[in-house]
Design a protein around this motif. Structure first.
Motif, PDB file in Angstrom:
ATOM      1  N   PHE A 180      20.185  -5.191  -8.515  1.00  0.00           N
ATOM      2  CA  PHE A 180      19.001  -5.328  -9.359  1.00  0.00           C
ATOM      3  C   PHE A 180      17.762  -5.223  -8.473  1.00  0.00           C
ATOM      4  N   THR A 181      16.814  -4.416  -8.932  1.00  0.00           N
ATOM      5  CA  THR A 181      15.623  -4.180  -8.151  1.00  0.00           C
ATOM      6  C   THR A 181      14.457  -3.963  -9.099  1.00  0.00           C
ATOM      7  N   GLY A 182      13.350  -3.402  -8.618  1.00  0.00           N
ATOM      8  CA  GLY A 182      12.204  -3.226  -9.492  1.00  0.00           C
ATOM      9  C   GLY A 182      11.234  -2.226  -8.880  1.00  0.00           C
ATOM     10  N   GLY A 183       9.969  -2.506  -9.118  1.00  0.00           N
ATOM     11  CA  GLY A 183       9.203  -3.685  -9.361  1.00  0.00           C
ATOM     12  C   GLY A 183       9.818  -4.931  -8.688  1.00  0.00           C
ATOM     13  N   GLU A 184       9.356  -6.060  -9.104  1.00  0.00           N
ATOM     14  CA  GLU A 184       9.885  -7.280  -8.519  1.00  0.00           C
ATOM     15  C   GLU A 184      10.867  -7.923  -9.511  1.00  0.00           C
ATOM     16  N   PRO A 185      12.152  -7.868  -9.202  1.00  0.00           N
ATOM     17  CA  PRO A 185      13.151  -8.313 -10.181  1.00  0.00           C
ATOM     18  C   PRO A 185      13.071  -9.801 -10.526  1.00  0.00           C
ATOM     19  N   LEU A 199       9.288   5.067   6.552  1.00  0.00           N
ATOM     20  CA  LEU A 199       8.431   5.247   5.384  1.00  0.00           C
ATOM     21  C   LEU A 199       8.922   6.485   4.629  1.00  0.00           C
ATOM     22  N   GLN A 200       8.906   6.416   3.306  1.00  0.00           N
ATOM     23  CA  GLN A 200       9.309   7.585   2.509  1.00  0.00           C
ATOM     24  C   GLN A 200       8.128   8.093   1.692  1.00  0.00           C
ATOM     25  N   PRO A 201       8.173   9.352   1.317  1.00  0.00           N
ATOM     26  CA  PRO A 201       6.993   9.964   0.685  1.00  0.00           C
ATOM     27  C   PRO A 201       6.852   9.630  -0.794  1.00  0.00           C
ATOM     28  N   PHE A 240      15.749  -8.669   1.463  1.00  0.00           N
ATOM     29  CA  PHE A 240      14.456  -9.348   1.410  1.00  0.00           C
ATOM     30  C   PHE A 240      13.450  -8.444   2.114  1.00  0.00           C
ATOM     31  N   SER A 241      12.434  -8.000   1.381  1.00  0.00           N
ATOM     32  CA  SER A 241      11.474  -7.060   1.970  1.00  0.00           C
ATOM     33  C   SER A 241      10.296  -7.810   2.575  1.00  0.00           C
ATOM     34  N   ILE A 242      10.120  -7.642   3.869  1.00  0.00           N
ATOM     35  CA  ILE A 242       8.983  -8.277   4.561  1.00  0.00           C
ATOM     36  C   ILE A 242       8.683  -7.417   5.789  1.00  0.00           C
ATOM     37  N   SER A 264       5.938   6.518  -7.009  1.00  0.00           N
ATOM     38  CA  SER A 264       6.130   5.180  -6.463  1.00  0.00           C
ATOM     39  C   SER A 264       7.594   4.785  -6.507  1.00  0.00           C
ATOM     40  N   MET A 265       8.033   4.105  -5.437  1.00  0.00           N
ATOM     41  CA  MET A 265       9.399   3.587  -5.402  1.00  0.00           C
ATOM     42  C   MET A 265       9.608   2.537  -6.482  1.00  0.00           C
ATOM     43  N   SER A 266       8.506   1.941  -6.943  1.00  0.00           N
ATOM     44  CA  SER A 266       8.652   0.869  -7.924  1.00  0.00           C
ATOM     45  C   SER A 266       9.171   1.386  -9.266  1.00  0.00           C
ATOM     46  N   LEU A 281      20.526  -8.011  -4.889  1.00  0.00           N
ATOM     47  CA  LEU A 281      19.150  -8.097  -5.384  1.00  0.00           C
ATOM     48  C   LEU A 281      18.234  -7.622  -4.258  1.00  0.00           C
ATOM     49  N   THR A 282      17.270  -6.766  -4.583  1.00  0.00           N
ATOM     50  CA  THR A 282      16.230  -6.419  -3.607  1.00  0.00           C
ATOM     51  C   THR A 282      14.943  -7.066  -4.080  1.00  0.00           C
ATOM     52  N   THR A 283      14.309  -7.860  -3.214  1.00  0.00           N
ATOM     53  CA  THR A 283      13.178  -8.676  -3.661  1.00  0.00           C
ATOM     54  C   THR A 283      12.167  -8.892  -2.545  1.00  0.00           C
ATOM     55  N   ASN A 284      10.923  -9.126  -2.938  1.00  0.00           N
ATOM     56  CA  ASN A 284       9.928  -9.532  -1.949  1.00  0.00           C
ATOM     57  C   ASN A 284      10.004 -11.035  -1.689  1.00  0.00           C
ATOM     58  N   LEU A 344      17.090  -7.968   5.935  1.00  0.00           N
ATOM     59  CA  LEU A 344      15.636  -7.830   5.827  1.00  0.00           C
ATOM     60  C   LEU A 344      15.296  -6.353   5.779  1.00  0.00           C
ATOM     61  N   ASN A 345      14.479  -5.963   4.820  1.00  0.00           N
ATOM     62  CA  ASN A 345      13.962  -4.591   4.769  1.00  0.00           C
ATOM     63  C   ASN A 345      12.582  -4.591   5.415  1.00  0.00           C
ATOM     64  N   VAL A 346      12.459  -3.875   6.518  1.00  0.00           N
ATOM     65  CA  VAL A 346      11.181  -3.811   7.228  1.00  0.00           C
ATOM     66  C   VAL A 346      10.764  -2.343   7.321  1.00  0.00           C
ATOM     67  N   VAL A 347       9.766  -1.946   6.557  1.00  0.00           N
ATOM     68  CA  VAL A 347       9.276  -0.564   6.642  1.00  0.00           C
ATOM     69  C   VAL A 347       8.402  -0.486   7.894  1.00  0.00           C
ATOM     70  N   MET A 348       8.820   0.354   8.844  1.00  0.00           N
ATOM     71  CA  MET A 348       8.082   0.439  10.110  1.00  0.00           C
ATOM     72  C   MET A 348       6.949   1.452  10.000  1.00  0.00           C
ATOM     73  N   SER A 358       0.817  -1.216   0.000  1.00  0.00           N
ATOM     74  CA  SER A 358       0.000   0.000   0.000  1.00  0.00           C
ATOM     75  C   SER A 358       0.850   1.266   0.000  1.00  0.00           C
ATOM     76  N   TYR A 359       2.081   1.191   0.554  1.00  0.00           N
ATOM     77  CA  TYR A 359       2.932   2.380   0.584  1.00  0.00           C
ATOM     78  C   TYR A 359       3.724   2.543  -0.707  1.00  0.00           C
ATOM     79  N   CYS A 360       3.548   1.613  -1.633  1.00  0.00           N
ATOM     80  CA  CYS A 360       4.371   1.657  -2.848  1.00  0.00           C
ATOM     81  C   CYS A 360       3.546   1.868  -4.109  1.00  0.00           C
TER      82      CYS A 360
HETATM   83  N1  SAM Z   1       9.855  -5.510  -5.070  1.00  0.00           N
HETATM   84  C1  SAM Z   1      11.118  -5.516  -4.425  1.00  0.00           C
HETATM   85  C2  SAM Z   1      10.972  -5.438  -2.936  1.00  0.00           C
HETATM   86  O1  SAM Z   1       9.900  -5.071  -2.444  1.00  0.00           O
HETATM   87  O2  SAM Z   1      11.964  -5.705  -2.256  1.00  0.00           O
HETATM   88  C3  SAM Z   1      12.072  -4.437  -4.916  1.00  0.00           C
HETATM   89  C4  SAM Z   1      11.490  -3.071  -5.189  1.00  0.00           C
HETATM   90  S1  SAM Z   1      10.874  -2.197  -3.760  1.00  0.00           S
HETATM   91  C5  SAM Z   1      10.395  -0.662  -4.512  1.00  0.00           C
HETATM   92  C6  SAM Z   1      12.391  -1.833  -2.917  1.00  0.00           C
HETATM   93  C7  SAM Z   1      12.248  -1.419  -1.468  1.00  0.00           C
HETATM   94  O3  SAM Z   1      11.585  -0.175  -1.434  1.00  0.00           O
HETATM   95  C8  SAM Z   1      11.439  -2.388  -0.606  1.00  0.00           C
HETATM   96  O4  SAM Z   1      12.204  -2.772   0.506  1.00  0.00           O
HETATM   97  C9  SAM Z   1      10.244  -1.559  -0.172  1.00  0.00           C
HETATM   98  O5  SAM Z   1       9.818  -1.883   1.127  1.00  0.00           O
HETATM   99  C10 SAM Z   1      10.791  -0.159  -0.265  1.00  0.00           C
HETATM  100  N2  SAM Z   1       9.756   0.866  -0.424  1.00  0.00           N
HETATM  101  C11 SAM Z   1       8.845   0.997  -1.409  1.00  0.00           C
HETATM  102  N3  SAM Z   1       8.058   2.094  -1.203  1.00  0.00           N
HETATM  103  C12 SAM Z   1       8.489   2.659  -0.050  1.00  0.00           C
HETATM  104  C13 SAM Z   1       8.109   3.805   0.693  1.00  0.00           C
HETATM  105  N4  SAM Z   1       7.105   4.587   0.313  1.00  0.00           N
HETATM  106  N5  SAM Z   1       8.802   4.084   1.820  1.00  0.00           N
HETATM  107  C14 SAM Z   1       9.828   3.296   2.230  1.00  0.00           C
HETATM  108  N6  SAM Z   1      10.245   2.210   1.570  1.00  0.00           N
HETATM  109  C15 SAM Z   1       9.586   1.879   0.440  1.00  0.00           C
END
Ligand code: SAM
Ligand code: SF4
Length: 344
Positions: free
Chosen positions: A85-90, A209-211, A138-140, A338-340, A114-117, A177-181, A45-47
């Protein structure tokens, strides 16, 4: 900010072969984040919005493997050592293993990440290891299925968790682990994530969280600043020991008896511009020299026109010279949707 310009606009004189890319404030560019698709199998939802469409894949606009490798070669020849490598989902790129292998074999490139879900990791992990992948972010954001469904809008927690366990058990790849708080969404899970560092050699990174999201949910009171996260952490673990981390992990800690590390990434409240050594490339080949830059310079006309590596290097030099000293001061932070688009 500068608008998108065609590749023919080159403000700088030619780049000497092999010379490093250094911006006007003496910061060398050594790290490139390359988004390889805007497609995703989640809808955090934040992306991105639920109705996010996979424009680049459907229009065939994504950079090809050959184009990506041309870019990596030019960058490596000019001092870049690290590719992510990142994305979207790489992992939605069916040639992701080839991309990793090619990049890893490129002389000058020392680290490929690699950054991935993680949802598709079970398909690729052995091959990625074999290809030489160095690190996975690993984003979770939660360890609860129902919450995962709410945050990502998809019921895929079990798959993500199974693949995370697989990675923890078997991989030699460096894991973060990437954990957006987010306040009142997952902030009560801090200790559950920290617990993972007890037995496992990973870094849990609590991120602000980023804007940069379609719905601007950061305006809805969910933002949890790094200092607040630090207070929660210190309140829960009196024995927390500060240690030095990477430049962006401003707050890094270990706990006695824990194998892993804990980091807090104050991506919004702190400004890391003075240490910035990176540029980004979108999946359609736009060079984004600063996170706060909305537009970029288009590589595609050069790639399609079979331009020389020197001409491509010149465009990178132009892009790097446009890096502002401080991105925040020259841009509206809400410019990006969007960060994507740019891979985080
Ligand atoms: N789909 C992959 C993933 O989620 O890891 C790679 C792309 S995703 C855009 C890369 C990272 O950006 C993820 O760790 C995600 O949590 C973070 N991200 C996306 N939107 C964000 C936001 N608004 N604020 C903070 N982090 C964000
Ligand atoms: Fe997809 Fe990653 Fe954005 Fe989540 S953060 S929607 S997984 S690109």
């Amino acid at each position: 900010m500068p608008s998108t310009e065609s590749a023919s606009v080159c403000e700088h004189s030619s780049v000497q072969q092999g010379s490093p890319l250094v911006d006007d404030f003496h910061r060398p560019v050594e790290y490139v984040r390359l988004a390889v698709t805007t497609a995703c199998n989640l809808r955090c939802s934040y992306c991105m919005r639920e109705e996010h469409t996979n424009h680049t894949a459907t229009k065939g606009a994504e950079l090809t493997r050959h184009e990506i490798m041309t870019i990596v070669k030019v960058l490596a020849d000019h001092g870049v050592t690290k590719i992510r490598f990142t994305g979207g989902e790489p992992l939605l790129r069916t040639d992701i293993v080839d991309l990793v292998r090619d990049a890893k074999q490129q002389s000058g490139i020392t680290t490929v990440g690699l950054t991935t879900n993680g949802l598709l990791l079970d398909r690729f992990l052995p091959e990625l290891e074999d290809a030489g992948l160095d690190s996975i972010n690993f984003s979770i954001d939660t360890l609860h299925r129902e919450r995962y469904k709410i945050i990502t809008r998809r019921d895929e927690y079990n798959r993500a968790r199974t693949n995370l366990e697989m990675l923890l058990d078997s991989s030699t790849i460096v894991l973060k682990l990437n954990v957006v708080m987010m306040r009142e969404i997952n902030s009560d899970e801090l200790c559950d994530f920290v617990d993972l560092t007890r037995e496992h050699l990973l870094t849990v990174r609590f991120m602000e969280l980023q804007p940069f999201d379609d719905h601007q949910i950061w305006r809805t009171g969910r933002f949890l600043g790094a200092e607040k996260i630090e207070t929660l952490l210190k309140g829960a673990y009196k024995e927390l020991q500060a240690c030095s981390g990477r430049a962006t992990q401003h707050f890094s800690y270990t706990l006695p008896g824990h194998k892993g590390m804990i980091a807090i990434i104050p991506a919004y409240t702190r400004n890391f511009c003075s240490q910035c050594n990176k540029i980004r490339i979108t999946s359609t080949g736009k060079i984004i020299s600063c996170l706060y830059e909305k537009e970029g310079l288009e590589l595609r006309p050069l790639l399609h026109g079979n331009a020389s590596h020197a001409a491509i290097a010149k465009l990178f030099s132009t892009a790097v010279s446009r890096k502002p000293e401080n991105g925040r001061y020259v841009s509206k932070v809400s410019a990006r949707t969007s960060m994507s688009e740019i891979g985080g």
